[in-house]
Design an enzyme around this catalytic site. Structure first.
Site: not given
Length: 111
Positions: A108-111
Site C-alpha cells: 500500500t502506498g506504492c504507485i
C-alpha cells in the site's frame, strides 16, 4: 488476467506482474519474476525475499519501504537496513520490486 509460464505451469499475474494467488509462489516463480525485472538473484536478494515472506505471514500485509527498511535493520543489521543497500538490490523500489518477486501483493502506498 495475464499469465506467465514457469516450468511448464501457467501462473496468473495482474496487469503489473504481481501474482494473483500468493500460494502460486515458489523459488522457480521468484526466479521468473526476477528475470522479468532484469534481476539476477543473489544470496542477498533471497535474504530480503525470505524476510518479506515471513513478514507477510506474520502481519498479512506487504510493508511499505520505510517499514521494510526499519524491520530489515532490526533483523539483519544496520548495514542491510538502509535504503542505499536495498535500492542496490532492487533498483525499481525495494518494497515494490521485492514484494513482486516474493509473490506478495503490491505494498500500500506504492504507485
Amino acid at each position: 488476467m495475464a499469465t506467465m509460464d514457469v516450468a511448464g505451469n501457467s501462473v496468473e499475474v495482474d496487469e503489473e506482474g504481481y501474482l494473483t494467488n500468493i500460494n502460486d509462489w515458489d523459488k522457480d516463480v521468484a526466479i521468473e519474476l526476477a528475470k522479468s525485472e532484469n534481476l539476477e538473484m543473489t544470496e542477498s536478494h533471497w535474504e530480503v525475499i525470505e524476510f518479506l515472506r515471513e513478514y507477510y505471514q506474520e502481519y498479512q500485509i506487504a510493508p511499505a519501504v520505510r517499514v521494510l527498511t526499519k524491520a530489515i535493520g532490526k533483523k539483519l543489521g544496520p548495514e542491510k537496513g538502509n535504503s542505499k543497500y536495498l535500492y542496490e538490490l532492487f533498483p525499481y523500489g525495494p518494497a515494490k520490486q521485492a514484494c513482486k518477486i516474493a509473490g506478495l501483493p503490491k505494498p500500500t502506498g506504492c504507485i
